[in-house]
Design a protein around this motif. Structure first.
Motif, PDB file in Angstrom:
ATOM      1  N   GLU A 156       0.838  -1.198   0.000  1.00 52.20           N
ATOM      2  CA  GLU A 156       0.000   0.000   0.000  1.00 52.20           C
ATOM      3  C   GLU A 156       0.877   1.254   0.000  1.00 52.20           C
ATOM      4  O   GLU A 156       2.008   1.229   0.509  1.00 52.20           O
ATOM      5  CB  GLU A 156      -0.904   0.047   1.242  1.00 52.20           C
ATOM      6  N   ARG A 181     -10.500  -4.619  12.907  1.00 55.57           N
ATOM      7  CA  ARG A 181     -10.364  -4.300  11.488  1.00 55.57           C
ATOM      8  C   ARG A 181     -11.740  -4.379  10.830  1.00 55.57           C
ATOM      9  O   ARG A 181     -12.502  -5.314  11.072  1.00 55.57           O
ATOM     10  CB  ARG A 181      -9.400  -5.290  10.829  1.00 55.57           C
ATOM     11  N   TYR A 233      -5.576  -1.213   5.019  1.00 56.41           N
ATOM     12  CA  TYR A 233      -4.945  -2.428   4.506  1.00 56.41           C
ATOM     13  C   TYR A 233      -5.545  -2.819   3.160  1.00 56.41           C
ATOM     14  O   TYR A 233      -6.765  -2.740   2.962  1.00 56.41           O
ATOM     15  CB  TYR A 233      -5.151  -3.587   5.477  1.00 56.41           C
ATOM     16  N   TRP A 274      -2.630 -10.157   2.396  1.00 56.46           N
ATOM     17  CA  TRP A 274      -2.766  -8.851   3.039  1.00 56.46           C
ATOM     18  C   TRP A 274      -1.482  -8.053   2.876  1.00 56.46           C
ATOM     19  O   TRP A 274      -0.388  -8.611   2.891  1.00 56.46           O
ATOM     20  CB  TRP A 274      -3.046  -9.009   4.534  1.00 56.46           C
ATOM     21  N   GLN A 306       0.866  -4.648   4.390  1.00 49.80           N
ATOM     22  CA  GLN A 306       1.311  -4.228   5.719  1.00 49.80           C
ATOM     23  C   GLN A 306       0.542  -3.013   6.235  1.00 49.80           C
ATOM     24  O   GLN A 306       0.593  -2.714   7.426  1.00 49.80           O
ATOM     25  CB  GLN A 306       2.807  -3.915   5.686  1.00 49.80           C
ATOM     26  N   GLY A 307      -0.154  -2.335   5.362  1.00 49.59           N
ATOM     27  CA  GLY A 307      -0.967  -1.202   5.782  1.00 49.59           C
ATOM     28  C   GLY A 307      -0.290   0.138   5.569  1.00 49.59           C
ATOM     29  O   GLY A 307       0.937   0.242   5.534  1.00 49.59           O
TER      30      GLY A 307
END
Length: 122
Positions: free
Chosen positions: A6, A45, A94, A112, A114-115
């Motif tokens: 991201e 989340r 995320y 996913w 890491q944000g």
């Protein structure tokens, strides 16, 4: 190795706009839905939006839809345009991917990122 990365987060003021991006690598994502989730401090989340490889999208709820727009540039990249940011939008955002249709379920995603942190000041 599959990776989702991201980018685009930061510190902004209420009312500003922000565009988050997610780039996938390590495999093809032609049959994958991609999604955005967010997690605020001390909270679980939560789902924000998801989009299929063909562009079909779903959103969390009315508080998100209208200000948030998810888009898919190609099979590996996705963006989230956020307008009229509010302090309650502050969270780590995320990126996620799953083989199948868009879904709001956190547990249904295979990969996913890491944000990226989004902080909105009032």
């Amino acid at each position: 190795q599959v990776q989702l990365v991201e980018s685009g987060g930061g510190l902004v003021q209420a009312g500003d706009s922000l565009r988050l991006s997610c780039a996938g690598s390590g495999r093809t994502f032609n049959t994958y839905a991609m999604a955005w989730f967010r997690q605020a401090p001390g909270k679980e989340r939560e789902f924000v939006a998801s989009i299929s490889w063909s562009g079909f999208s779903i959103y969390r709820e009315n508080s998100v839809k209208g200000r948030f727009t998810i888009s898919r540039e190609n099979s590996k990249t996705m963006s989230l345009q956020i307008n009229s940011l509010k302090p309650e939008d502050t969270a780590v955002y995320y990126c996620a991917a799953r083989d199948g249709r868009p879904s709001s379920g956190t547990g249904e995603y295979d990969y996913w990122g890491q944000g990226t942190q989004v902080t909105v000041s009032s």
